[in-house]
Design a protein around this motif. Structure first.
Motif: not given
Length: 75
Positions: A47-60
């Motif tokens: 759907d066109g979403k790209t990974q971010p330049m800064e890490a986004l960690w999930n809660p786990a």
């Protein structure tokens, strides 16, 4: 893939899709001048979403989602 610090991006060739949670091979030929370079790679979803330049960690604390950078030296 980007060879200019993420200012511009070029699509790489993709290998076989091995399933929802698998890694996927990619390939791209580049011509680099002699010396050090930073190559950046990112994934783009259907759907066109790209990974971010800064890490986004999930809660786990896993599922690292970020543009990856590899430093290489061309000769």
């Amino acid at each position: 893939m980007s060879t200019d610090g993420g200012k511009s991006w070029v699509s790489a060739g993709l290998g076989k899709d091995l399933g929802k949670y698998s890694f996927r091979e990619w390939h791209m030929a580049v011509n680099l001048s002699a010396g050090p370079h930073e190559l950046k790679v990112r994934a783009t979803s259907n759907d066109g979403k790209t990974q971010p330049m800064e890490a986004l960690w999930n809660p786990a604390g896993y599922l690292r989602n970020v543009v990856e950078t590899v430093r290489v030296t061309a000769s």
